[in-house]
Design a protein around this motif. Structure first.
Motif, mmCIF file in Angstrom:
data_model
loop_
_atom_site.group_PDB
_atom_site.id
_atom_site.type_symbol
_atom_site.label_atom_id
_atom_site.label_comp_id
_atom_site.label_asym_id
_atom_site.label_seq_id
_atom_site.Cartn_x
_atom_site.Cartn_y
_atom_site.Cartn_z
ATOM 1 N N ARG A 4 32.876 21.439 -17.034
ATOM 2 C CA ARG A 4 32.156 22.654 -16.630
ATOM 3 C C ARG A 4 31.254 23.159 -17.754
ATOM 4 N NH1 ARG A 4 32.744 28.001 -17.046
ATOM 5 N NH2 ARG A 4 32.034 29.289 -15.307
ATOM 6 N N ASN A 135 23.210 24.151 -7.319
ATOM 7 C CA ASN A 135 24.267 23.209 -6.928
ATOM 8 C C ASN A 135 25.382 23.180 -7.965
ATOM 9 O OD1 ASN A 135 23.057 22.448 -4.534
ATOM 10 N ND2 ASN A 135 21.982 20.698 -5.424
ATOM 11 N N VAL A 136 25.005 23.137 -9.232
ATOM 12 C CA VAL A 136 26.003 23.118 -10.307
ATOM 13 C C VAL A 136 26.749 24.453 -10.362
ATOM 14 C CG1 VAL A 136 26.346 22.947 -12.800
ATOM 15 C CG2 VAL A 136 24.725 21.428 -11.662
ATOM 16 N N GLU A 138 27.340 26.633 -7.942
ATOM 17 C CA GLU A 138 28.265 26.778 -6.818
ATOM 18 C C GLU A 138 29.467 25.851 -6.965
ATOM 19 O OE1 GLU A 138 25.794 26.057 -3.439
ATOM 20 O OE2 GLU A 138 25.079 28.139 -3.336
ATOM 21 N N LYS A 139 29.227 24.663 -7.468
ATOM 22 C CA LYS A 139 30.313 23.692 -7.619
ATOM 23 C C LYS A 139 31.323 24.134 -8.665
ATOM 24 C CE LYS A 139 31.190 18.770 -8.427
ATOM 25 N NZ LYS A 139 30.580 17.443 -8.699
ATOM 26 N N HIS A 140 30.834 24.796 -9.720
ATOM 27 C CA HIS A 140 31.710 25.166 -10.827
ATOM 28 C C HIS A 140 31.903 26.676 -10.962
ATOM 29 C CE1 HIS A 140 31.915 21.049 -12.411
ATOM 30 N NE2 HIS A 140 30.659 20.950 -12.022
ATOM 31 N N SER A 141 31.449 27.439 -9.963
ATOM 32 C CA SER A 141 31.634 28.901 -9.936
ATOM 33 C C SER A 141 31.210 29.551 -11.252
ATOM 34 C CB SER A 141 33.102 29.246 -9.639
ATOM 35 O OG SER A 141 33.500 28.724 -8.398
ATOM 36 N N ASP A 281 40.275 26.707 -5.883
ATOM 37 C CA ASP A 281 40.057 26.266 -7.260
ATOM 38 C C ASP A 281 39.648 27.400 -8.193
ATOM 39 O OD1 ASP A 281 40.642 23.670 -6.545
ATOM 40 O OD2 ASP A 281 38.545 23.135 -6.153
#
Length: 298
Positions: A4, A135-136, A138-141, A281
């Motif tokens: 992350r 995209n990054v 949202e994927k890793h909050s 997650d």
């Protein structure tokens, strides 16, 4: 360095390098090409460079584990950065409005075609940067990367608005239509409005998180549905959840039968917590308080 943090730094550095190139291009060509809109867009890109550098400095702090002084972790560091970027964008918007309005009271010079093409290039570059960053995020909050993505989003519309404004002014010069000469000035003010909207959204979200506003009802309902799957839970007395940067902290009060032992209550709490952590997650901690339940409580 975890995945992350590495991705966050990569996105931030890409943003820094691309914005440095765009900043110099838009400011220089906007100035030489007599385009307030493109010049204003360049000032915005300069703010993006500063914002990305701040993100690079804070990512490591936000990913530090909880310690004695910060038992809930350091996630809010990202939120603070998001707020700083929002304030910065707000100040940029004020400056751009000032420059745009003052331009109405000076001699108007025709902007160049080059200024328009620079804005068009910036438009397509920012679409790519926005999508990849979001995209990054949202994927890793990640609130910090999300802030960078929103910066790029503001640039997308700002760049196309600048290009249209320049084109309108060029048409005005070419066909001697006086009111069209102000197209570039109007576009610069419109760019400022777009920047303001992005700044407002970022500041609102940052303040909501810093003031520990409850998360949205739909997500809370998902938590409730999972907790309700446990037959030992006779009643959910209270549930609260708050964002703490890129993760969520959940506070839960439930009632179980009064005759349950401490060990049974502890085991149930552990099972509920683990199920929530496995399902979501972005949940980092679940604090559960047990209340005794008596049949008359129904």
């Amino acid at each position: 360095m975890d995945v992350r943090e590495a991705l966050a730094k990569k996105i931030a550095w890409i943003s820094v390098i691309s914005n440095i190139v765009l900043t110099f291009g838009k400011i220089i060509i906007g100035w030489l090409g007599h385009s307030d809109a493109v010049f204003a867009d360049g000032i915005h890109s300069a703010a993006d460079v500063f914002a990305s550098l701040i993100v690079l400095l804070v990512i490591k702090i936000a990913n530090k584990p909880a310690d004695k002084e910060h038992p809930y972790g350091h996630g809010k560091a990202e939120v603070i950065v998001s707020g700083i970027i929002g304030i910065l964008l707000f100040l940029v918007a004020i400056y751009v409005v000032y420059e745009g309005i003052s331009g109405f009271f000076h001699k108007i010079e025709a902007p160049s075609y080059l200024a328009m093409w620079v804005a068009v290039f910036s438009f397509f570059a920012k679409i790519f940067l926005y999508r990849s960053s979001l995209n990054v995020a949202e994927k890793h909050s990640s609130k910090a990367i999300e802030a960078i993505a929103y910066d790029h989003k503001a640039d997308i519309v700002a760049s196309i608005a600048a290009a249209i404004g320049v084109l309108i002014s060029i048409i005005g010069i070419k066909f001697n239509i006086h009111f069209l000469l102000f197209g570039d000035k109007v576009a610069s003010i419109f760019v400022a409005y777009l920047i303001y909207r992005i700044a407002k959204d970022m500041l609102t979200e940052a303040f909501d998180i810093l003031l520990e506003r409850n998360i949205d009802g739909e997500t809370l309902q998902e938590y409730i549905s999972i907790i309700s799957e446990f037959p030992e839970v006779r009643r959910i007395d209270r549930i609260r959840a708050r964002e703490h940067g890129h993760y969520i902290l959940v506070d839960l009060r439930i009632s179980i039968d009064h005759f349950k032992t401490i060990k049974e209550g502890h085991d149930l709490s552990h099972e509920i917590k683990q199920k929530l952590l496995d399902k979501f997650d972005n949940i980092k901690e679940v604090l559960i308080h047990l209340n005794p339940y008596f049949p008359k409580d129904r």
